[in-house]
Enzyme design. Structure first.
Site, mmCIF file in Angstrom:
data_model
loop_
_atom_site.group_PDB
_atom_site.id
_atom_site.type_symbol
_atom_site.label_atom_id
_atom_site.label_comp_id
_atom_site.label_asym_id
_atom_site.label_seq_id
_atom_site.Cartn_x
_atom_site.Cartn_y
_atom_site.Cartn_z
ATOM 1 N N GLY A 127 1.499 -2.822 -6.299
ATOM 2 C CA GLY A 127 1.464 -1.501 -5.683
ATOM 3 C C GLY A 127 0.118 -0.841 -5.910
ATOM 4 O O GLY A 127 -0.873 -1.145 -5.235
ATOM 5 N N GLY A 128 0.057 0.040 -6.895
ATOM 6 C CA GLY A 128 -1.146 0.838 -7.170
ATOM 7 C C GLY A 128 -2.444 0.040 -7.177
ATOM 8 O O GLY A 128 -3.439 0.458 -6.555
ATOM 9 N N GLU B 188 11.454 -6.770 -9.142
ATOM 10 C CA GLU B 188 10.720 -5.578 -9.553
ATOM 11 C C GLU B 188 11.629 -4.668 -10.375
ATOM 12 O O GLU B 188 12.391 -3.876 -9.799
ATOM 13 C CB GLU B 188 10.237 -4.806 -8.316
ATOM 14 C CG GLU B 188 9.330 -5.609 -7.420
ATOM 15 C CD GLU B 188 8.434 -4.696 -6.589
ATOM 16 O OE1 GLU B 188 7.221 -4.780 -6.735
ATOM 17 O OE2 GLU B 188 8.975 -3.884 -5.813
ATOM 18 N N TRP C 52 0.821 -1.218 0.000
ATOM 19 C CA TRP C 52 0.000 0.000 0.000
ATOM 20 C C TRP C 52 0.853 1.266 0.000
ATOM 21 O O TRP C 52 0.331 2.364 -0.119
ATOM 22 C CB TRP C 52 -0.961 0.002 1.201
ATOM 23 C CG TRP C 52 -2.001 -1.077 1.162
ATOM 24 C CD1 TRP C 52 -2.107 -2.091 0.239
ATOM 25 C CD2 TRP C 52 -3.094 -1.253 2.065
ATOM 26 N NE1 TRP C 52 -3.191 -2.884 0.517
ATOM 27 C CE2 TRP C 52 -3.815 -2.384 1.644
ATOM 28 C CE3 TRP C 52 -3.525 -0.574 3.194
ATOM 29 C CZ2 TRP C 52 -4.950 -2.853 2.314
ATOM 30 C CZ3 TRP C 52 -4.653 -1.028 3.869
ATOM 31 C CH2 TRP C 52 -5.358 -2.157 3.433
ATOM 32 N N GLY D 160 5.049 1.548 -10.971
ATOM 33 C CA GLY D 160 4.214 2.746 -10.990
ATOM 34 C C GLY D 160 4.169 3.452 -12.333
ATOM 35 O O GLY D 160 3.683 4.569 -12.437
HETATM 36 P P1 PGA Z 1 3.162 -0.809 -8.875
HETATM 37 O O1 PGA Z 1 4.203 -0.952 -7.671
HETATM 38 O O2 PGA Z 1 2.338 -2.060 -8.899
HETATM 39 O O3 PGA Z 1 2.351 0.414 -8.538
HETATM 40 O O4 PGA Z 1 3.957 -0.655 -10.117
HETATM 41 C C1 PGA Z 1 4.809 -2.172 -7.383
HETATM 42 C C2 PGA Z 1 5.728 -2.043 -6.198
HETATM 43 O O5 PGA Z 1 6.374 -0.998 -6.058
HETATM 44 O O6 PGA Z 1 5.845 -2.970 -5.379
#
Ligand code: PGA
Length: 255
Positions: free
Chosen positions: A232-233, A165, A11, A171
């Protein structure tokens, strides 16, 4: 033995305590029904207790987003592994945002992983190359350095989860293709095999993270090396996150 996939929601610095409780309460009924996948939510520190109380007795697990490596003392503003141990099961360590904005070096990340495991927390250890490193063809070199800096020792016995990642995918809405992610995660698994042997390499879960959504999770989960996602998002949107977990279960859930 099949690796149980994991869908973890990071989050980040979003939600007040009230908002976090509301969000998890909306997700919980549907998320709890998803079988064969480990589902984890990682709210900000201040909401861990409140979110933990909501999910108690359900199949949803709790993680923190960071931890310090000292147990106690004059470290203003930091949170120790011992403080988290009673609150949550997982902890994200080495996220690229920590590396980029807060000076988490490979040495610090190594100390954090070790300290977390000693307190019986399960690290979700993040690695990944930047856009420049990717474009320069240095992905494997960077990952080798990051993995070896923190996984030289016996840490794999602590139930560690790795999250690949690529920084350029976080993001940005620009996810790695499932083939790319599969190949790179296969490379990480080969590193683990080389260092710790086949048994550990076959059992360690390696997630993909970076712009994962309900629209691309199924493709990612069809790939044999990808054991889930760090989201993330999309983890802040109930329908989206539930759909990601559900699809992961449909494609690869372990009964
Ligand atoms: P994202 O972030 O899904 O918003 O790209 C992933 C993360 O930073 O773990």
């Amino acid at each position: 033995m099949a690796r149980i996939p994991m869908i973890a929601g990071n989050w980040k610095m979003n939600t007040t305590v009230d908002e976090a409780v509301r969000l998890v309460k909306t997700m919980l009924p549907e998320l709890d029904k998803v079988k064969g996948v480990d589902k984890v939510v990682c709210p900000p520190f201040v909401s861990l207790k409140a979110v933990g109380d909501v999910i108690k007795g359900s199949s949803v697990k709790l993680g923190a987003q960071n931890v310090f490596y000292k147990e106690k003392g004059a470290f203003t503003g930091e949170i120790s592994p011992g403080m988290l141990a009673g609150l949550c099961e997982y902890v994200i360590i080495g996220h690229s945002e920590r590396r980029q904005y807060f000076g988490d070096s490979e040495e610090i990340i190594d100390l954090k992983i070790k300290a977390a495991i000693e307190s019986m927390l399960k690290p979700i250890f993040c690695v990944g190359e930047s856009l420049e490193e990717n474009e320069a063809g240095r992905t494997e070199e960077v990952l080798t350095r990051q993995i070896m800096a923190s996984c030289e020792k016996l840490y794999f016995f602590g139930g560690i989860v790795i999250a690949y990642e690529p920084v350029w995918a976080i993001g940005t809405g620009k996810s790695a293709t499932s083939e790319q992610a599969n190949k790179t995660i296969g490379f990480i698994r080969a590193l683990v095999r080389h260092r710790h042997g086949k048994e550990i390499a076959d059992s360690v879960r390696i997630l993909y993270g970076g712009s994962v959504t309900a629209a691309n999770i199924a493709e990612l989960m069809k790939m044999p090396e990808i054991d889930g996602a760090l989201v993330g998002g999309a983890s802040l949107k109930t329908d989206e996150f539930v759909s990601i977990a559900r699809q992961a279960s449909e494609v690869r859930g372990v009964s």
